[in-house]
Each structure stands twice: as structure tokens, then as C-alpha cells.
Design a protein around this motif. Structure first.
Motif, PDB file in Angstrom:
ATOM      1  N   LEU A  28     -11.620  31.128 -21.296  1.00  0.00           N
ATOM      2  CA  LEU A  28     -11.040  29.788 -21.416  1.00  0.00           C
ATOM      3  C   LEU A  28     -12.108  28.753 -21.749  1.00  0.00           C
ATOM      4  N   ASP A  29     -13.268  28.847 -21.123  1.00  0.00           N
ATOM      5  CA  ASP A  29     -14.341  27.905 -21.462  1.00  0.00           C
ATOM      6  C   ASP A  29     -14.775  28.074 -22.912  1.00  0.00           C
ATOM      7  N   ALA A  30     -14.697  29.311 -23.423  1.00  0.00           N
ATOM      8  CA  ALA A  30     -15.077  29.547 -24.821  1.00  0.00           C
ATOM      9  C   ALA A  30     -14.147  28.815 -25.780  1.00  0.00           C
ATOM     10  N   ILE A  31     -12.838  28.883 -25.526  1.00  0.00           N
ATOM     11  CA  ILE A  31     -11.925  28.177 -26.436  1.00  0.00           C
ATOM     12  C   ILE A  31     -12.029  26.667 -26.234  1.00  0.00           C
ATOM     13  N   HIS A  32     -12.266  26.238 -24.995  1.00  0.00           N
ATOM     14  CA  HIS A  32     -12.434  24.799 -24.755  1.00  0.00           C
ATOM     15  C   HIS A  32     -13.649  24.264 -25.513  1.00  0.00           C
ATOM     16  N   HIS A  33     -14.694  25.073 -25.611  1.00  0.00           N
ATOM     17  CA  HIS A  33     -15.890  24.676 -26.358  1.00  0.00           C
ATOM     18  C   HIS A  33     -15.556  24.419 -27.827  1.00  0.00           C
ATOM     19  N   HIS A  34     -14.519  25.079 -28.318  1.00  0.00           N
ATOM     20  CA  HIS A  34     -14.086  24.890 -29.706  1.00  0.00           C
ATOM     21  C   HIS A  34     -12.956  23.855 -29.810  1.00  0.00           C
ATOM     22  N   GLY A  35     -12.694  23.145 -28.741  1.00  0.00           N
ATOM     23  CA  GLY A  35     -11.676  22.098 -28.771  1.00  0.00           C
ATOM     24  C   GLY A  35     -10.250  22.616 -28.714  1.00  0.00           C
ATOM     25  N   ILE A  36     -10.062  23.846 -28.218  1.00  0.00           N
ATOM     26  CA  ILE A  36      -8.736  24.464 -28.148  1.00  0.00           C
ATOM     27  C   ILE A  36      -8.296  24.527 -26.697  1.00  0.00           C
ATOM     28  N   VAL A  37      -7.043  24.211 -26.432  1.00  0.00           N
ATOM     29  CA  VAL A  37      -6.458  24.310 -25.098  1.00  0.00           C
ATOM     30  C   VAL A  37      -5.288  25.286 -25.170  1.00  0.00           C
ATOM     31  N   HIS A  38      -5.190  26.152 -24.185  1.00  0.00           N
ATOM     32  CA  HIS A  38      -4.085  27.122 -24.170  1.00  0.00           C
ATOM     33  C   HIS A  38      -2.786  26.438 -23.775  1.00  0.00           C
ATOM     34  N   GLY A  39      -2.754  25.881 -22.582  1.00  0.00           N
ATOM     35  CA  GLY A  39      -1.599  25.098 -22.135  1.00  0.00           C
ATOM     36  C   GLY A  39      -0.551  25.861 -21.362  1.00  0.00           C
ATOM     37  N   THR A  40      -0.508  27.183 -21.495  1.00  0.00           N
ATOM     38  CA  THR A  40       0.480  27.977 -20.740  1.00  0.00           C
ATOM     39  C   THR A  40      -0.152  29.279 -20.246  1.00  0.00           C
ATOM     40  N   VAL A  41      -1.358  29.188 -19.704  1.00  0.00           N
ATOM     41  CA  VAL A  41      -1.997  30.368 -19.133  1.00  0.00           C
ATOM     42  C   VAL A  41      -1.161  30.840 -17.942  1.00  0.00           C
ATOM     43  N   GLY A  42      -0.870  32.132 -17.899  1.00  0.00           N
ATOM     44  CA  GLY A  42      -0.040  32.633 -16.808  1.00  0.00           C
ATOM     45  C   GLY A  42       0.024  34.139 -16.789  1.00  0.00           C
ATOM     46  N   LEU A  43       0.942  34.671 -16.008  1.00  0.00           N
ATOM     47  CA  LEU A  43       1.050  36.117 -15.849  1.00  0.00           C
ATOM     48  C   LEU A  43       1.396  36.835 -17.152  1.00  0.00           C
ATOM     49  N   PRO A  44       2.279  36.267 -18.017  1.00  0.00           N
ATOM     50  CA  PRO A  44       2.576  36.980 -19.272  1.00  0.00           C
ATOM     51  C   PRO A  44       1.472  36.856 -20.315  1.00  0.00           C
ATOM     52  N   SER A  45       0.612  35.850 -20.220  1.00  0.00           N
ATOM     53  CA  SER A  45      -0.375  35.581 -21.274  1.00  0.00           C
ATOM     54  C   SER A  45      -1.760  36.123 -20.952  1.00  0.00           C
ATOM     55  N   VAL A  46      -1.849  36.938 -19.911  1.00  0.00           N
ATOM     56  CA  VAL A  46      -3.104  37.630 -19.605  1.00  0.00           C
ATOM     57  C   VAL A  46      -2.819  39.125 -19.659  1.00  0.00           C
ATOM     58  N   TRP A  47      -3.604  39.834 -20.452  1.00  0.00           N
ATOM     59  CA  TRP A  47      -3.395  41.265 -20.641  1.00  0.00           C
ATOM     60  C   TRP A  47      -4.544  42.041 -20.021  1.00  0.00           C
ATOM     61  N   ILE A  48      -4.191  43.129 -19.335  1.00  0.00           N
ATOM     62  CA  ILE A  48      -5.171  43.936 -18.624  1.00  0.00           C
ATOM     63  C   ILE A  48      -5.285  45.292 -19.309  1.00  0.00           C
ATOM     64  N   ARG A  49      -6.478  45.597 -19.800  1.00  0.00           N
ATOM     65  CA  ARG A  49      -6.715  46.907 -20.396  1.00  0.00           C
ATOM     66  C   ARG A  49      -6.980  47.903 -19.270  1.00  0.00           C
ATOM     67  N   ARG A  50      -6.107  48.860 -19.150  1.00  0.00           N
ATOM     68  CA  ARG A  50      -6.293  49.882 -18.121  1.00  0.00           C
ATOM     69  C   ARG A  50      -5.583  51.141 -18.578  1.00  0.00           C
ATOM     70  N   ARG A  51      -6.335  52.115 -19.003  1.00  0.00           N
ATOM     71  CA  ARG A  51      -5.748  53.351 -19.515  1.00  0.00           C
ATOM     72  C   ARG A  51      -5.492  54.314 -18.375  1.00  0.00           C
ATOM     73  N   PRO A  52      -4.254  54.794 -18.192  1.00  0.00           N
ATOM     74  CA  PRO A  52      -3.968  55.744 -17.113  1.00  0.00           C
ATOM     75  C   PRO A  52      -4.857  56.984 -17.220  1.00  0.00           C
ATOM     76  N   GLY A  53      -5.461  57.360 -16.099  1.00  0.00           N
ATOM     77  CA  GLY A  53      -6.295  58.545 -16.066  1.00  0.00           C
ATOM     78  C   GLY A  53      -7.678  58.355 -16.648  1.00  0.00           C
ATOM     79  N   SER A  54      -7.981  57.152 -17.133  1.00  0.00           N
ATOM     80  CA  SER A  54      -9.287  56.899 -17.731  1.00  0.00           C
ATOM     81  C   SER A  54     -10.221  56.281 -16.703  1.00  0.00           C
ATOM     82  N   ARG A  55     -11.515  56.542 -16.867  1.00  0.00           N
ATOM     83  CA  ARG A  55     -12.514  55.937 -15.992  1.00  0.00           C
ATOM     84  C   ARG A  55     -13.020  54.611 -16.552  1.00  0.00           C
ATOM     85  N   VAL A  56     -12.493  54.207 -17.714  1.00  0.00           N
ATOM     86  CA  VAL A  56     -12.869  52.915 -18.275  1.00  0.00           C
ATOM     87  C   VAL A  56     -12.316  51.816 -17.374  1.00  0.00           C
TER      88      VAL A  56
END
Length: 362
Positions: free
Chosen positions: A128-156
């Protein structure tokens, strides 16, 4: 980016050069598909709903924001690779990331361990600070707009990324008709100043980030309402419950942190999102009287070297069991040295095990 569960389309559908394969999510104004571009590369394609597509000003804002975000490279942003309009239907395409939404993660694992919550928050703060540095505001940050990379069975390890840009521009045409509808996930963390008609600023995104951190730590949102109107009233006039009433392992500094980050006045919040998370890292835990060491602040970093998120009680129980096992093994080793060669060695282990396990019973 695969939602849980995906909804395969009855048959492939095209939008311009994109082939839509399945629905992975939807909100008040858009539907997101897993799609293939002309080269066969998977993307997440957000398509603006017909009810909003005819509002030229809203669509212009949506496309403009996504065009600007496409120029920002950050490991915790889903990169916008294309945006435009096909046959009167606006869309924005981002890189595809296998995983789940933040809402799905918290339904499964909240409340998170404190360190996990801080690492998650730190990743989002830097994005968020990165986009703010470019003068961009999200405005609706929330549970649907954050994505979590998590592969089942992976150690990543899991990694969070912000997406869903431009939604705030599309909400105007639809808000008048949803006041009495059940509270929408898109609107759970909208800042008070936005509800008063002021434009969203970096402080608004920080407010939403504080709501996410509070929710991750407690498994409940700081403000609730059965309808959107109820939710708006809570944000405008309500006070969040002190977090120490919900998490007794947190010390009082957490209450002060959220009182500031969730202030109704944006000027009273922290200077930026990173500062909020650095301050959170300095907050401590309540320790049993026998423990005299102070809580170590958690460094906020964009690095992905974090363990799988798991609920705090589950992790605590696992640590206790490991410690008990080590104690038992140590006692058994000492006992074996003392009685080696004794015919009573086998029977003498039972009282020792009972003595170690009994204090944890009940």
C-alpha cells in the motif's frame, strides 16, 4: 488466483482475446474469472457488471486507476497486465496466482498467531505504501481484495498480494440501492471520511489495513452491522471493542494502537502503513508471572519467509506437546542410566510418565 471453490462455466466464453474458464469471485460491481489470454497464459480477469458498465465516469476512473497500477512493480501487488473495454464491457486483467482470498484464509485459520498476523500486515503495508508513493489510493482494501498464495501440500510459504483496484470508482452508481441489503464484504472496512463524501486518501487505506489486522488477530471485524446502513453507522459513530478484551495475550499497547489507527479523524492516524505495522511490532504480549523476558518486536518485511498460517491456540498446544515430549525423553534417558541392568527398569517408567503428563490434564 483460484477461489474456493471455483465455479466452472458450462462452456468456455470469450471476451475479446480472453477465454473465460471459471468464476473465482464477485463483488458489488465486478465478477472475476480465471481466463486464458491469447497466448494461453492464465490471468485473473475482472469484468465490470452490466449495471455499472453504462456509467461512463465510473468506468473511466476504474480503467485509469488500473492503468496507473500497471506501472507499479511490487511483490505484494497482483500486477495489472491489461485493461480496456470490449463491446462496451470494461475489464482489467492481472497476473494469475494460485491461492485463496484473505476472507477464506481467516475463515479457516483466524485468530492468527501474532507473528503471522504481523507478517501478513507487513506485506500489505509495504504494498500500500508503494502505490501511495505513486499517488494511487486503493479505497476498498478488504477481505476480497487481498489474495493469499498458498499451494496445498507445498512448502512454499503464504504470501499476500493486494488486488481489486478501481472498485471505489464503481461503487457510486450502486450504493444508493444497497443500503438495506446485508452488509457487503466490499464495504466492511470503508473509512469514515469516505462515508462522509470525502475522497479516499492513504489514511483511508491505512484504516482498512488496521481493520484487517484487528480481524486477523480476533476472528471478528472491528465494526459490525446486519445491513450496509448499520455497518456505515458503526464506522461513523461506533467504537471498536478494545482488542485486549478479545485477545488476553495482548498487552494494553494494542488498545492504544488500534484507537489511533481506527480514529475517525484521518489526521490522527499514523504517518503511513509501514509505521502502523512497525508500531504493532513493538506491542507486546501478556506473559505469565514466571516469564520475565519481554516480547521481541517483529520486523516488518516484504520477504516471504513465513511459516504456514495457523490458529494461535493450535500452535501453542503444539509447542506445549513438543516441550513435554522433550522432558519425557530426558527423564527416560536419565532413568535408564540410573537403573541400567536392573530387572525393575521397565516398570519404573510408568510413574515418571504419569508425573510429567498429569499437570497438563483437565
Amino acid at each position: 488466483m483460484s477461489a474456493v471453490p471455483q465455479q466452472p462455466l458450462p462452456e468456455p466464453t470469450s471476451l475479446g482475446t480472453y477465454t473465460l474458464q471459471s468464476v473465482v469471485g464477485s463483488d458489488l460491481t465486478t465478477t472475476t474469472y480465471r481466463a486464458l489470454d491469447g497466448a494461453g497464459t492464465p490471468v485473473a480477469l475482472r469484468v465490470v457488471d452490466d449495471a455499472v458498465a453504462g456509467h461512463a465516469r465510473a468506468v473511466k476512473g476504474f480503467l485509469h486507476v488500473n492503468r496507473r497500477v500497471s506501472a507499479v512493480a511490487h511483490p505484494h501487488l497482483l500486477t495489472v497486465v491489461d485493461q480496456g473495454t470490449v463491446g462496451g464491457t470494461p475489464y482489467a486483467a492481472t497476473t494469475w496466482r494460485d491461492g485463496v482470498s484473505l476472507g477464506d484464509l481467516l475463515l479457516e485459520a483466524a485468530p492468527l498467531d501474532i507473528d503471522d498476523a504481523l507478517r501478513l500486515g507487513g506485506q500489505l503495508a509495504e504494498a500500500l505504501d508503494a502505490i501511495h508513493h505513486h499517488g494511487i489510493v486503493h479505497g476498498t482494501v478488504g477481505l476480497p481484495s487481498v489474495w493469499i498464495r498458498r499451494r496445498p501440500g507445498s512448502r512454499v510459504p503464504p504470501s499476500a498480494a493486494v488486488t481489486g483496484f478501481g472498485t471505489s470508482h464503481l461503487l457510486g452508481p450502486v450504493l444508493q440501492g444497497v443500503e438495506d441489503d446485508p452488509a457487503a464484504p466490499d464495504l466492511l472496512f470503508v473509512a469514515p471520511e469516505q462515508l462522509q463524501g470525502q475522497p479516499a486518501g492513504p489514511e483511508s487505506d491505512q484504516y482498512a489495513l488496521a481493520c484487517i489486522l484487528y480481524t486477523a488477530l480476533t476472528a471478528t471485524t472491528p465494526y459490525q452491522g446486519e445491513t450496509n446502513n448499520d455497518l456505515f453507522g458503526a464506522h461513523l459513530f461506533g467504537e471498536a471493542r478494545p482488542i485486549t478484551e478479545l485477545r488476553q495475550d495482548l498487552d494494553d499497547r494494542w488498545d492504544a494502537l488500534f484507537a489511533r489507527a481506527l480514529s475517525k479523524d484521518p489526521e490522527e492516524r499514523y504517518d503511513n502503513c509501514r509505521t502502523l505495522l512497525l508500531e504493532a511490532g513493538r506491542c507486546g504480549r501478556r506473559r505469565p508471572a514466571r516469564e520475565v523476558s519481554s516480547a521481541r518486536p517483529v520486523a516488518v518485511s516484504a520477504a516471504d519467509d513465513v511459516a504456514e498460517f495457523e490458529p494461535a491456540p493450535r500452535r501453542t498446544l503444539r509447542i506445549v506437546l513438543i516441550v513435554l515430549l522433550l522432558v519425557v525423553l530426558g527423564l527416560l534417558a536419565a532413568l535408564e542410566l540410573d537403573v541400567i541392568g536392573s530387572p525393575d527398569a521397565a516398570s519404573s517408567s510408568s510413574p515418571v510418565l504419569m508425573a510429567v503428563i498429569a499437570p497438563g490434564g483437565g
